[in-house]
Design an enzyme around this catalytic site. Sequence first.
Site, short mmCIF file in Angstrom:
data_model
loop_
_atom_site.label_atom_id
_atom_site.label_comp_id
_atom_site.label_asym_id
_atom_site.label_seq_id
_atom_site.Cartn_x
_atom_site.Cartn_y
_atom_site.Cartn_z
N GLU A 126 0.65 -1.45 -0.34
CA GLU A 126 0.45 -0.41 0.09
C GLU A 126 1.03 1.49 -0.07
O GLU A 126 0.45 2.06 0.45
CB GLU A 126 -0.98 -0.04 1.52
CG GLU A 126 -2.14 -1.06 1.46
CD GLU A 126 -3.04 -1.60 -0.05
OE1 GLU A 126 -2.75 -0.54 -1.22
OE2 GLU A 126 -3.83 -2.38 0.53
N HIS A 149 -3.09 2.50 8.38
CA HIS A 149 -3.87 1.92 7.79
C HIS A 149 -4.40 -0.04 8.60
O HIS A 149 -3.41 -0.74 8.72
CB HIS A 149 -3.97 1.18 6.16
CG HIS A 149 -4.10 0.35 5.62
ND1 HIS A 149 -6.25 0.30 5.48
CD2 HIS A 149 -4.17 -1.99 5.61
CE1 HIS A 149 -6.18 -0.49 4.92
NE2 HIS A 149 -5.47 -1.95 4.58
N HIS A 151 -6.86 -3.07 9.17
CA HIS A 151 -8.66 -3.59 8.98
C HIS A 151 -8.88 -3.52 10.26
O HIS A 151 -9.49 -4.96 11.22
CB HIS A 151 -7.93 -5.10 8.40
CG HIS A 151 -7.56 -5.75 7.69
ND1 HIS A 151 -6.44 -6.44 6.64
CD2 HIS A 151 -7.18 -4.69 6.48
CE1 HIS A 151 -5.91 -6.12 5.83
NE2 HIS A 151 -6.22 -5.02 5.30
N GLU A 179 -18.17 11.87 22.47
CA GLU A 179 -16.40 12.19 22.57
C GLU A 179 -16.72 12.40 20.56
O GLU A 179 -15.74 12.82 20.49
CB GLU A 179 -15.61 11.85 22.67
CG GLU A 179 -15.43 10.22 21.89
CD GLU A 179 -14.14 9.24 22.75
OE1 GLU A 179 -14.37 7.83 22.68
OE2 GLU A 179 -13.91 9.80 23.11
N HIS A 220 -13.00 -3.69 3.33
CA HIS A 220 -11.46 -3.48 3.88
C HIS A 220 -10.80 -3.47 4.67
O HIS A 220 -10.73 -3.65 5.91
CB HIS A 220 -10.66 -3.39 2.32
CG HIS A 220 -9.58 -3.45 2.52
ND1 HIS A 220 -8.02 -3.30 1.47
CD2 HIS A 220 -8.44 -3.58 3.59
CE1 HIS A 220 -7.69 -3.92 1.48
NE2 HIS A 220 -7.43 -3.37 3.12
P1 13P Z 1 0.46 -5.29 2.93
O1 13P Z 1 1.93 -6.44 3.44
O2 13P Z 1 1.73 -5.37 1.93
O3 13P Z 1 1.38 -4.09 3.54
O4 13P Z 1 -0.79 -5.37 3.25
C1 13P Z 1 -1.85 -6.02 3.89
C2 13P Z 1 -3.24 -4.87 3.40
O5 13P Z 1 -3.56 -4.67 4.89
C3 13P Z 1 -3.34 -4.74 1.96
O6 13P Z 1 -4.53 -3.62 2.19
ZN ZN Z 2 -5.71 -4.21 4.25
#
Ligand code: 13P
Ligand code: ZN
Length: 281
Positions: A126, A149, A151, A179, A220
């Site tokens: 990413e 980033h 999940h 909050e 995602h």
């Molecule tokens: P990477 O392992 O390449 O960082 O990818 C993980 C991910 O969350 C892709 O969106």
């Molecule tokens: Zn991801």
Amino acid sequence: MSASVIESKGYIASVEAPFIREMSEITHHMWSLGWDELNGGNVSCLLDEEEVARYINIREPQRTIKLTFPVQELAGKYFIVTGSGKYFRNVIKDPEANLGVLRVSGSGESVEVLWGLRSGAVPTSELPSHFMSHIERLKVDPSHRIVLHTHATNVIAMTFTHDLDELKFTKTLWEMCTECLVVFPDGVSVIPWMVPGSSEIGRATADKMKDYRVVIWPQHGIFVTGATMDATFGLVETIEKAAMVYNLIGGREIKQKITDRQLADLAAAFRVTPKAGILEV
Ligand code: 13P
Ligand code: ZN
């Protein structure tokens, strides 16, 4: 000198470096929250040359990696990033294999690996979204440093059942915990579902970063930016908590809620300006 400090070409490359320790701790924390299963999630942090040079030999890059997208605006800048395909669970045990310190080349067309990413590992897939987001956030916030980033479980779940209109999404989050409006008065943005790891999702994400610190990737996860790890991580925690409350309510009858008038009073009391076009007062 601690046992974890290793001499490297006359410099001290150390897992005790604050920026390596911070990345190791935060990735471990994210994994323990269940947000970063397998190799899910990635983090990048902009570093000062002086700080990097204190711990790492910046004069002799170990190798160069060509970028599929040019980032002229970041030429000469230093970053610590998570590696692609690396498990957050393992970072704390072996930072040098799972993290990397990079410098963007003078042309902005490649990155030099200065430390880490052992055995030919590469930066997160990413990287386009990270680098393009750094470029946009630096334009609007000179104190900007972090792109994260993850999940986040409840945020992902919410993108199945909630309207993806970003103003409606923001309003629902504000309504879930008192909050929220204070922590993210600027709201959250949402892009359509896209193939991860591509320059296209990087461009769409960075485009939102012109106006937002938060971009939700439906089904995602979430991209969040900030000046410090505490502020950035705290922002994800707050959004994830609100999404969890939304999911716990799960469509059951709501008997009372925070009204728009109350949200406006809250904003006034905490001297924040809610994103326009959301509250009806
Ligand atoms: P990477 O392992 O390449 O960082 O990818 C993980 C991910 O969350 C892709 O969106
Ligand atoms: Zn991801």
